[in-house]
Design an enzyme around this catalytic site. Structure first.
Site, short mmCIF file in Angstrom:
data_model
loop_
_atom_site.label_atom_id
_atom_site.label_comp_id
_atom_site.label_asym_id
_atom_site.label_seq_id
_atom_site.Cartn_x
_atom_site.Cartn_y
_atom_site.Cartn_z
N ASP A 127 0.86 -1.19 0.00
CA ASP A 127 0.00 0.00 0.00
C ASP A 127 0.89 1.24 0.00
OD1 ASP A 127 -1.93 1.93 0.36
OD2 ASP A 127 -2.86 0.99 2.11
N ASP A 170 -3.87 6.89 -3.67
CA ASP A 170 -3.70 5.93 -2.58
C ASP A 170 -4.22 4.62 -3.14
OD1 ASP A 170 -3.73 4.46 -0.27
OD2 ASP A 170 -5.14 5.74 0.81
N HIS A 223 -11.99 6.05 2.17
CA HIS A 223 -12.02 7.44 2.63
C HIS A 223 -11.95 8.41 1.47
CE1 HIS A 223 -7.61 7.30 1.97
NE2 HIS A 223 -7.78 6.04 2.32
N HIS A 270 -6.88 11.56 4.46
CA HIS A 270 -8.21 11.17 4.96
C HIS A 270 -9.00 12.42 5.23
CE1 HIS A 270 -6.30 7.26 6.71
NE2 HIS A 270 -6.65 7.11 5.46
N GLU A 308 -11.04 1.11 -0.30
CA GLU A 308 -10.15 0.01 0.10
C GLU A 308 -10.93 -1.02 0.87
OE1 GLU A 308 -7.00 1.17 2.95
OE2 GLU A 308 -7.88 3.17 2.89
N GLU A 361 -7.10 -1.54 -3.22
CA GLU A 361 -7.52 -0.14 -3.08
C GLU A 361 -7.30 0.61 -4.39
OE1 GLU A 361 -5.28 2.01 -0.08
OE2 GLU A 361 -6.83 3.57 0.05
#
Ligand code: MN
Ligand code: MN
Length: 377
Positions: free
Chosen positions: A147, A158, A223, A231, A259, A358
């Site tokens: 990640d 992300d 998020h 976030h 995710e 994700e």
């Protein structure tokens, strides 16, 4: 006569020289375009939010190259710390970043790592970046969540995937990836976000590992992201109970990192130590130096963190890379004073396995652009 001075080996010696990707933001391909739920029409080339989209597209191009390299390095027998350093070195080179610096808003085209490379193994679901003392060697019994984030002008991708080296783990990976794909497909303007949690749990719990149904990790969420903010705003639950809370609805222009975590354990993660992820507390960002309590070294370290990372996450290993020594006591002081916040490892029950996928995408009236979508996932 004097002996020839020894030439110090440059960082990444023996590695091919990697040139930064182009600063021409129009040169990057559009992400995967998906229609709004209920429509089958392929969306036309987007014209809304174009400046911002182009930043996300460049960050995604770097993410895809780096993750292909990560796949080459993260194989059984590999030293995880060594691989992490090489992967992050490649990322910084492709970005053309100034060393470890990740935050530079006065340079609008600035590209850098958005947060530490997470290499969370087996029951650890998230937030582990190899520490300088890590000696883990990857084995065929490992399930590794890769990640990491890349940003361009603060617009950050992300995105994560999971590596396993034994076919028996495939259902756990499939469950997580299919749940993410289903949620992204169902996303759109005015969509109730709690319903996505319902869908995620439905997909994940339809898979089995060794005769037992998998479960989503209930206390981890997707998020919303914003410029230089990993976030913010809305969260995407991973479970059905998300209906009990008001998660709101998606709006045009929102960017989400969806995710999903499929687990063979309890589906609940708890903090574990030692800590490898930190962020400067928002309250400490504007504090003038005279108001900061602590030793001179701690004050200097805090300034270094604020200048180089500001709102973005970082890991202690980067401080070693920046030539800092003996910073551990300062990190403890800064953390005790609330100037920096630790983000411990998040782990499900011992002996369990968690997989994660994700993607980062933008929601529009006409549908979605999934920036991080690649040939791999
Ligand atoms: Mn992530
Ligand atoms: Mn995320």
């Amino acid at each position: 006569m004097c002996p020839e001075p020894e030439v110090p080996a440059a960082a990444g010696a023996g590695e091919p020289e990697i040139a930064p990707l182009s600063r021409d933001l129009t040169s990057y391909p559009t992400g995967l375009l998906l229609p709004s739920p209920g429509s089958d029409a392929t969306p036309a080339e987007p014209t809304d939010e174009l400046e911002i989209r182009r930043c996300y597209r460049k960050a995604a191009a770097i993410h895809k190259q780096v993750r292909a390299y990560a796949r080459e390095l993260l194989v059984p027998g590999a030293d995880m710390l060594d691989a992490a350093n090489k992967i992050e070195g490649r990322l910084r080179a492709l970005c053309g970043a100034e060393g470890y610096r990740t935050y530079k808003p006065d340079d609008p085209g600035y590209c850098a790592q958005a947060f530490p490379l997470g290499l969370s193994v087996n029951n650890c679901a998230a937030h582990y970046a190899p520490l300088i003392a890590d000696n883990h060697v990857i084995t065929t019994r490992d399930v590794v969540k890769v990640d990491f984030g890349v940003h361009c002008n603060g617009y950050l991708i992300d995105s994560a995937f999971t590596l396993a080296y034994d076919d028996k783990f495939q259902p756990i990976l499939d469950a997580s990836r299919e749940a993410m794909n289903a949620a992204v497909k169902a996303a759109g303007v005015d969509v109730s976000i709690a319903e996505l949690g319902n869908l995620i749990e439905e997909v994940i719990s339809s898979y089995e590992f060794q005769g037992k149904h998998l479960c989503p990790v209930r206390n981890l969420t997707g998020h919303q992201v914003d410029q230089y903010q990993i976030h913010c705003g809305k969260a995407i639950p991973n479970h059905r109970g998300g209906r009990l809370r008001d998660y709101g609805r998606m709006s045009a222009g929102d960017v989400f990192a969806c995710e999903t975590f499929a687990s063979t354990g309890k589906g609940h993660v708890s903090d574990e130590y030692p800590v490898s992820h930190y962020m400067v507390d928002p309250g400490a960002l504007g504090l003038s130096k005279g108001f900061i309590k602590g030793s001179e070294t701690s004050k200097r370290i805090l300034d270094l963190l604020r200048t180089n990372f500001r709102t973005l996450a970082w890991c202690p290993r980067w401080l070693d890379g920046m030539g800092e020594k003996k910073y551990q006591l300062s990190l403890k002081q800064l953390s005790d004073s609330g100037y920096i916040n630790p983000y411990p490892k998040l782990c499900d029950t011992r002996g369990s396995y968690v997989a994660q996928f994700e993607h980062t995408f933008m929601v529009s009236e006409w549908g979605k652009e999934v920036f991080s979508k690649g040939d791999d996932y």
